[in-house]
Design a protein around this motif. Structure first.
Motif, PDB file in Angstrom:
ATOM      1  N   PRO A 487       0.833  -1.217   0.000  1.00 35.87           N
ATOM      2  CA  PRO A 487       0.000   0.000   0.000  1.00 35.87           C
ATOM      3  C   PRO A 487       0.859   1.256   0.000  1.00 35.87           C
ATOM      4  CG  PRO A 487       0.068  -0.950   2.180  1.00 35.87           C
ATOM      5  CD  PRO A 487       0.787  -1.911   1.286  1.00 35.87           C
ATOM      6  N   GLY A 488       0.186   2.356  -0.335  1.00 35.85           N
ATOM      7  CA  GLY A 488       0.837   3.651  -0.231  1.00 35.85           C
ATOM      8  C   GLY A 488       0.906   4.092   1.224  1.00 35.85           C
ATOM      9  N   PRO A 489       1.475   5.248   1.465  1.00 35.24           N
ATOM     10  CA  PRO A 489       1.605   5.695   2.863  1.00 35.24           C
ATOM     11  C   PRO A 489       0.279   6.153   3.444  1.00 35.24           C
ATOM     12  CG  PRO A 489       2.416   7.368   1.354  1.00 35.24           C
ATOM     13  CD  PRO A 489       2.088   6.183   0.505  1.00 35.24           C
ATOM     14  N   VAL A 490       0.180   6.037   4.749  1.00 39.32           N
ATOM     15  CA  VAL A 490      -0.973   6.601   5.467  1.00 39.32           C
ATOM     16  C   VAL A 490      -0.929   8.116   5.297  1.00 39.32           C
ATOM     17  CG1 VAL A 490      -1.967   6.942   7.750  1.00 39.32           C
ATOM     18  CG2 VAL A 490      -1.069   4.701   7.099  1.00 39.32           C
ATOM     19  N   PRO A 491      -2.047   8.775   4.955  1.00 42.81           N
ATOM     20  CA  PRO A 491      -2.003  10.231   4.759  1.00 42.81           C
ATOM     21  C   PRO A 491      -1.481  10.951   5.998  1.00 42.81           C
ATOM     22  CG  PRO A 491      -4.088   9.324   3.989  1.00 42.81           C
ATOM     23  CD  PRO A 491      -3.389   8.222   4.704  1.00 42.81           C
ATOM     24  N   ALA A 492      -0.508  11.791   5.775  1.00 46.12           N
ATOM     25  CA  ALA A 492       0.087  12.492   6.913  1.00 46.12           C
ATOM     26  C   ALA A 492      -0.924  13.432   7.577  1.00 46.12           C
ATOM     27  CB  ALA A 492       1.319  13.265   6.442  1.00 46.12           C
ATOM     28  N   LYS A 493      -1.821  14.017   6.770  1.00 46.67           N
ATOM     29  CA  LYS A 493      -2.800  14.934   7.347  1.00 46.67           C
ATOM     30  C   LYS A 493      -3.819  14.213   8.215  1.00 46.67           C
ATOM     31  CE  LYS A 493      -2.463  18.402   3.680  1.00 46.67           C
ATOM     32  NZ  LYS A 493      -3.204  19.164   2.639  1.00 46.67           N
ATOM     33  N   SER A 494      -4.016  12.917   7.939  1.00 42.51           N
ATOM     34  CA  SER A 494      -4.998  12.174   8.733  1.00 42.51           C
ATOM     35  C   SER A 494      -4.406  11.637  10.030  1.00 42.51           C
ATOM     36  CB  SER A 494      -5.551  10.999   7.922  1.00 42.51           C
ATOM     37  OG  SER A 494      -4.566   9.982   7.762  1.00 42.51           O
ATOM     38  N   LEU A 495      -3.114  11.690  10.160  1.00 42.74           N
ATOM     39  CA  LEU A 495      -2.454  11.139  11.332  1.00 42.74           C
ATOM     40  C   LEU A 495      -2.497  12.168  12.456  1.00 42.74           C
ATOM     41  CD1 LEU A 495      -0.995   8.584  12.165  1.00 42.74           C
ATOM     42  CD2 LEU A 495       1.142   9.614  11.412  1.00 42.74           C
ATOM     43  N   GLN A 496      -3.254  11.864  13.506  1.00 41.43           N
ATOM     44  CA  GLN A 496      -3.444  12.796  14.610  1.00 41.43           C
ATOM     45  C   GLN A 496      -3.240  12.056  15.928  1.00 41.43           C
ATOM     46  OE1 GLN A 496      -7.337  14.484  14.214  1.00 41.43           O
ATOM     47  NE2 GLN A 496      -6.804  15.744  12.429  1.00 41.43           N
ATOM     48  N   GLY A 497      -2.610  12.769  16.845  1.00 44.49           N
ATOM     49  CA  GLY A 497      -2.381  12.194  18.158  1.00 44.49           C
ATOM     50  C   GLY A 497      -2.952  13.080  19.253  1.00 44.49           C
ATOM     51  N   THR A 498      -3.640  12.463  20.184  1.00 48.88           N
ATOM     52  CA  THR A 498      -4.181  13.163  21.354  1.00 48.88           C
ATOM     53  C   THR A 498      -3.361  12.748  22.568  1.00 48.88           C
ATOM     54  OG1 THR A 498      -6.391  13.140  20.359  1.00 48.88           O
ATOM     55  CG2 THR A 498      -6.234  13.587  22.719  1.00 48.88           C
ATOM     56  N   SER A 499      -2.813  13.752  23.246  1.00 47.09           N
ATOM     57  CA  SER A 499      -1.869  13.483  24.320  1.00 47.09           C
ATOM     58  C   SER A 499      -2.550  13.455  25.684  1.00 47.09           C
ATOM     59  CB  SER A 499      -0.758  14.544  24.329  1.00 47.09           C
ATOM     60  OG  SER A 499      -0.048  14.521  23.120  1.00 47.09           O
ATOM     61  N   PHE A 500      -2.090  12.556  26.505  1.00 40.58           N
ATOM     62  CA  PHE A 500      -2.416  12.499  27.922  1.00 40.58           C
ATOM     63  C   PHE A 500      -1.085  12.388  28.669  1.00 40.58           C
ATOM     64  CE2 PHE A 500      -5.971  10.827  25.549  1.00 40.58           C
ATOM     65  CZ  PHE A 500      -7.048  11.502  26.104  1.00 40.58           C
ATOM     66  N   GLU A 501      -1.187  12.299  29.975  1.00 39.28           N
ATOM     67  CA  GLU A 501       0.054  12.273  30.727  1.00 39.28           C
ATOM     68  C   GLU A 501       0.811  10.965  30.514  1.00 39.28           C
ATOM     69  OE1 GLU A 501      -0.731  13.075  34.780  1.00 39.28           O
ATOM     70  OE2 GLU A 501      -1.416  15.130  34.447  1.00 39.28           O
ATOM     71  N   ASN A 502       0.131   9.847  30.575  1.00 35.54           N
ATOM     72  CA  ASN A 502       0.781   8.545  30.476  1.00 35.54           C
ATOM     73  C   ASN A 502       0.338   7.760  29.246  1.00 35.54           C
ATOM     74  OD1 ASN A 502       2.231   8.813  32.918  1.00 35.54           O
ATOM     75  ND2 ASN A 502       0.347   8.395  34.041  1.00 35.54           N
ATOM     76  N   LYS A 503      -0.343   8.370  28.338  1.00 37.25           N
ATOM     77  CA  LYS A 503      -0.815   7.666  27.157  1.00 37.25           C
ATOM     78  C   LYS A 503      -1.023   8.669  26.019  1.00 37.25           C
ATOM     79  CE  LYS A 503      -5.655   7.847  28.688  1.00 37.25           C
ATOM     80  NZ  LYS A 503      -6.839   7.034  29.020  1.00 37.25           N
ATOM     81  N   ILE A 504      -1.096   8.093  24.839  1.00 33.30           N
ATOM     82  CA  ILE A 504      -1.349   8.877  23.621  1.00 33.30           C
ATOM     83  C   ILE A 504      -2.381   8.123  22.807  1.00 33.30           C
ATOM     84  CG2 ILE A 504      -0.371   9.671  21.425  1.00 33.30           C
ATOM     85  CD1 ILE A 504       2.257  10.143  22.839  1.00 33.30           C
ATOM     86  N   PHE A 505      -3.392   8.826  22.386  1.00 34.76           N
ATOM     87  CA  PHE A 505      -4.414   8.260  21.502  1.00 34.76           C
ATOM     88  C   PHE A 505      -4.056   8.680  20.075  1.00 34.76           C
ATOM     89  CE2 PHE A 505      -8.420   8.627  19.167  1.00 34.76           C
ATOM     90  CZ  PHE A 505      -8.925   7.342  19.321  1.00 34.76           C
ATOM     91  N   LEU A 506      -3.772   7.682  19.242  1.00 31.76           N
ATOM     92  CA  LEU A 506      -3.344   7.945  17.861  1.00 31.76           C
ATOM     93  C   LEU A 506      -4.397   7.400  16.912  1.00 31.76           C
ATOM     94  CD1 LEU A 506      -0.837   9.104  16.319  1.00 31.76           C
ATOM     95  CD2 LEU A 506      -0.105   6.736  16.033  1.00 31.76           C
ATOM     96  N   ASN A 507      -4.837   8.228  15.986  1.00 29.43           N
ATOM     97  CA  ASN A 507      -5.791   7.752  14.974  1.00 29.43           C
ATOM     98  C   ASN A 507      -5.315   8.196  13.595  1.00 29.43           C
ATOM     99  OD1 ASN A 507      -6.321  10.454  15.539  1.00 29.43           O
ATOM    100  ND2 ASN A 507      -8.438  10.310  14.855  1.00 29.43           N
ATOM    101  N   TRP A 508      -5.747   7.472  12.603  1.00 31.29           N
ATOM    102  CA  TRP A 508      -5.307   7.698  11.230  1.00 31.29           C
ATOM    103  C   TRP A 508      -6.383   7.218  10.266  1.00 31.29           C
ATOM    104  CZ3 TRP A 508      -3.324   4.165  14.619  1.00 31.29           C
ATOM    105  CH2 TRP A 508      -3.572   2.822  14.350  1.00 31.29           C
ATOM    106  N   LYS A 509      -6.145   7.429   8.996  1.00 28.35           N
ATOM    107  CA  LYS A 509      -7.061   6.971   7.954  1.00 28.35           C
ATOM    108  C   LYS A 509      -6.341   6.012   7.022  1.00 28.35           C
ATOM    109  CE  LYS A 509     -10.136  11.034   7.856  1.00 28.35           C
ATOM    110  NZ  LYS A 509     -10.707  12.109   7.005  1.00 28.35           N
ATOM    111  N   GLU A 510      -7.146   5.286   6.278  1.00 28.99           N
ATOM    112  CA  GLU A 510      -6.589   4.319   5.318  1.00 28.99           C
ATOM    113  C   GLU A 510      -5.769   5.046   4.249  1.00 28.99           C
ATOM    114  OE1 GLU A 510      -8.904   2.164   2.054  1.00 28.99           O
ATOM    115  OE2 GLU A 510      -8.872   0.676   3.667  1.00 28.99           O
ATOM    116  N   PRO A 511      -4.700   4.416   3.705  1.00 26.10           N
ATOM    117  CA  PRO A 511      -3.916   5.069   2.648  1.00 26.10           C
ATOM    118  C   PRO A 511      -4.797   5.456   1.454  1.00 26.10           C
ATOM    119  CG  PRO A 511      -2.761   3.147   3.466  1.00 26.10           C
ATOM    120  CD  PRO A 511      -4.120   3.130   4.100  1.00 26.10           C
TER     121      PRO A 511
END
Length: 859
Positions: A487-511
């Protein structure tokens, strides 16, 4: 004969019976010799081109030979005085008789030490030609006695031959080689077989030639046999066959002879008693005929060619007994041959627009008499219209970005013309309104064609078009799906991270280009930097795999205030595509304060101060930026805060702001983290300023909660942790000297508010009076002014009464003087340049500047 010579004569008789016999007969046949008078008397000659000469030993003359050598006259070679390999040749007279001859002679090879003196060779030269290999030879020590040998030489008119005795010195160089009593007999030999006449052999080049030698003699079948070539190597016997008890036949075979094998050959047999040799026969090698010129084209059509053979001029030997025409397609592998009995010939049933190669074959008598094809005529038939449309395409190979297509061989029976084009047209539709259509010219001779630069996992429609100058034919469309790809790369614009103190929620979209069915996502991550120096960042990356339908993940157990680098890539059955990177930093955590629960940190307490023990906090995610001491006034109707679940004081409120704004707390001090490396006491209410925060004396008749909080701040993020470390209860007895700062401040605020209200009312009343009186006559202005002055007098008296009441509410504080300029305190109301701070009878005294003021109140 005297008595002294008698023993020698007897020994000579014993050693040379032939010589004695010859003497008794009185003569030898022509060509023989006893060497009594030397070789010259017998017409024997020394070879002019050998290395040395045979030496004549005479019985009448003394010689240098050892006494054990035979007595008499003979020819000898002393090998000890010559170099190894040197040769001496003695030539007999040339013989021309057309008969069978037998040459009988005596020989010995002697050495005192029994060593090898050399080799005695017998050579037979025919018609003064070159010397062939020896037909008989003997080598090594044979003793000091004479031995007899015979040569059966078969020659026939008009040929002639000459016998040559050759002595060759060996490496030992010690001994003697001698010959004597050579007899040429006109009858067959007794021990050596005689060969019948050997005939010439004629074959065509490339064939096997066979010589058959027939010989007569007793026990000759067990003798050594070979076929001797005059100018070449000897040929071993292939087969021997007995014809009867006195005659046998020997066969010799030469494989695939050429012109180079053409020579004279003779049969040779050898035994211990002698040798037999046949006449030379010739091997004749004929070259099959080959035309010099190619055929000539007389006519051409779509299915025929008319040619003229041009077979008169040839290379090779005749006679020509057969003419043939050989033709084939230049691009094919088959060949056809037609016999021709006329000067011209017409080739039928040919393919249109096909190139042919035409040659002429000529044949002479004998096996293998057909020569090589002559020079070719290369010509082409005319074109014809295509027969039909191409059949459905066959898919040979499907890859992610290319399709290899096979189709039936477009033979001449379909295209009927070599001048044609093959085109593959394709089109496809893809998401995002992407489509493409194109036609590619292909090599018509190639059985397979490739359509590349296609998108993966896409339906592609293909069809083939065949065209020639006479028409156009199209195949049916074939729909093929290309294979999956990474596959091609995951879109960089769709890659988002939500920060917490001890964890990170990462979501993305299909290439954008999955290039197949996504099977999984792989995320590898590692820390690259941290606000907290205690956090290790040089560690191996960790990897997390998610299912194809999962486009988010929560990464747990991370360090606060640490930047993590994530690489996410998608996978199909073909493997992983390129990774997309993102950096996400976790939130910092509030510092960890020591546990004050159940422990009172107060060390000392007075009416206006309380001393507490401050203990340093532990940073978590970011270094500690400041410590703060917060004082909260206790109110009986306010809900009591719980230290464990309380929210910290995020807004820094100074004591002055808390007084004017009604805040329940104020910051008494802010300390840099370097000021508290270890536990240290701090006095709340010491009337000092810390980092711009005034720590005023505490009111004795009020209760306070003392809070200690630590703050970490990086970039735009601040985290605070607080804990209640002490509580100061209100005093039950009134203090003697120290006034209540809060009550004094409340009185000043109330007076300022009342004064401002009176001024506003007076101003409004003056405006109304001016408007009413403006319309009256000028003569009444004086009365009007008098009335207005009287009204103002009543208003001032009312205001004096109001201030008198206010002084009566604060009778417990007859005098209050406060200095606040050193604490940056300003109790002014917004937009008011000066606020009244005291009332003296009917006069108001204002003191103030831009930065501070003081008020004196007299009651």
């Amino acid at each position: 004969m005297d008595s002294a010579a008698l023993p020698a004569f007897v020994a000579l008789l014993l050693l040379s019976p032939g010589r004695l016999l010859g003497s008794a007969q009185g003569q030898f046949s022509a060509g023989g010799c006893t060497f009594e008078d030397g070789p010259g008397a017998c017409d024997y000659h020394q070879d002019l081109y050998d290395d040395f000469e045979w030496v004549h030993v005479s019985a009448q003359e003394p010689h240098y030979l050892p006494p054990e050598m035979p007595q008499g006259s003979y020819m000898i070679v002393d090998s000890s005085i010559h170099d190894p390999g040197e040769k001496a040749r003695l030539q007999l007279p040339t013989m021309k008789e057309n008969d069978t001859h037998c040459i009988d002679f005596s020989y010995l090879l002697y050495s005192q030490k029994g060593l090898n003196p050399g080799t005695l060779n017998i050579l037979v030269r025919v018609n003064k030609g070159p010397l062939a290999n020896p037909i008989w030879n003997v080598t090594g020590f044979t003793g000091r006695d004479w031995l007899r040998a015979e040569l059966a030489v078969s020659t026939f008119w008009p040929n002639e031959y000459q016998v040559i005795f050759e002595a060759e010195v060996s490496g030992g160089r010690s001994g003697y080689i001698a010959i004597d009593d050579i007899q040429v007999l006109s009858y067959p030999c007794d021990k050596s077989p005689h060969f019948l006449r050997l005939g010439d052999v004629e074959v065509n080049a490339g064939q096997n030639a066979t010589f058959q030698c027939i010989a007569t003699g007793r026990d000759a079948v067990h003798n050594k046999l070979w076929l001797q070539r005059r100018n070449g190597e000897d040929i071993p016997v292939a087969q021997t066959k007995n014809i009867n008890h006195r005659r046998f036949a020997a066969s010799f075979r030469l494989q695939e002879v050429t012109k180079a094998d053409q020579d004279l050959y003779r049969c040779v047999t050898q035994s211990e008693r002698g040798s037999g040799v046949s006449n030379f026969a010739q091997l004749i090698v004929r070259e099959p005929p080959r035309p010099i010129a190619p055929p000539q084209l007389l006519g051409v059509g779509p299915t025929y060619l008319l040619i003229q053979l041009n077979a008169n001029s040839i290379i090779g030997d005749g006679p020509i007994i057969l003419k043939e025409v050989e033709y084939r397609m230049t691009s094919g592998s088959w060949t056809e041959t037609h016999a021709v009995n006329a000067p011209t010939y017409k080739l039928w049933h040919l393919d249109p627009d096909t190139e042919y190669e035409i040659r002429v074959l000529l044949t002479r008598p004998g096996e293998g008499g057909t020569g090589l094809p002559g020079p070719p005529l290369i010509t082409r038939t005319k074109c014809a219209e295509p027969m039909r449309t191409p059949k459905t395409l066959k898919i040979a190979e499907i890859q992610s970005r290319r399709i290899a297509v096979d189709w039936e061989s477009l033979g001449y029976n379909i295209t009927r013309c070599h001048t044609f084009n093959v085109t593959i047209c394709y089109h496809y539709f893809r998401g995002h309104n992407e489509s493409k259509a194109d036609c590619l010219d292909m090599d018509p001779k190639a059985p397979q064609h490739v359509v590349d630069h296609l998108p993966p996992y896409t339906n592609v429609s293909l069809k083939m078009i065949l065209t020639n100058p006479e028409g156009r034919k199209e195949s049916e469309e074939t729909v093929i799906q290309t294979d999956e790809d990474v596959p091609g790369p995951v879109p960089a614009k769709s890659l988002q991270g939500t920060s917490f103190e001890n964890k990170i929620f990462l979501n993305w979209k299909e290439p954008l280009h999955p290039n197949g069915i996504i099977t999984q996502y792989e995320v590898s991550y590692s820390s690259i930097r941290s606000f907290d120096p205690a956090v290790p960042v040089a560690g191996p990356p960790q990897t997390v795999s998610n299912l194809w339908n999962s486009t988010h993940h929560v990464f747990m157990h991370l360090h606060p205030g640490t930047t993590y680098q994530f690489f996410i890539r998608a996978s199909t059955v073909k493997g992983f595509g390129p990774a997309t990177a993102i950096n996400v930093t976790t939130n910092i955590s509030a510092p960890t304060l020591p546990d004050y629960e159940g422990v009172d940190a107060s060390l000392n307490e007075t009416a206006t101060t309380i001393t507490v023990l401050l203990r340093p906090a532990q940073a978590k995610g970011a270094p500690i930026s400041a410590y703060q001491i917060v004082v909260e006034e206790l109110h009986p109707h306010r809900t009591k805060r719980e230290a464990g679940t309380m929210e910290c004081y995020q807004v820094p409120v100074t004591y002055q702001s808390s007084v004017s704004g009604g805040s329940p707390y104020y910051f008494a001090a802010e300390l840099p983290p370097g000021n508290l490396p270890e536990p240290a006491p701090f006095t709340v209410g010491d009337n000092r300023t810390y980092q711009g925060f005034w720590n005023p004396p505490l009111a004795p008749r009020k209760g306070y909660n003392i809070y200690f909080q630590a703050m970490s701040s990086v970039e735009k993020e601040t985290k605070t942790q607080c804990v209640r470390i002490a509580t100061k209860a209100a005093a039950t007895e009134e203090p003697e000297v120290i006034p209540d700062p809060a009550k004094q401040t409340d009185r000043v605020v109330k007076i300022a508010g009342i004064s401002a209200g009176i001024l506003v009312f007076v101003l409004l009343l003056l405006v109304v009076i001016l408007i009413v009186k403006k319309s009256k006559l000028a003569k009444k202005r004086k009365d009007a002014m008098g009335n207005a002055r009287q009204e103002m007098t009543h208003m001032v008296n009312a205001m004096d009464r109001s201030y008198a009441d206010q002084s009566t509410l604060h009778a417990e504080d007859p005098l209050s003087i406060t200095f606040m300029d050193q604490h940056n305190f300003s109790p002014r109301l917004p937009n008011d340049p000066l606020v009244p701070t005291a009332v003296l009878g009917r006069k108001n005294v204002y003191h103030g500047d831009n930065n501070s003021f003081f008020a004196i109140s007299y009651l």
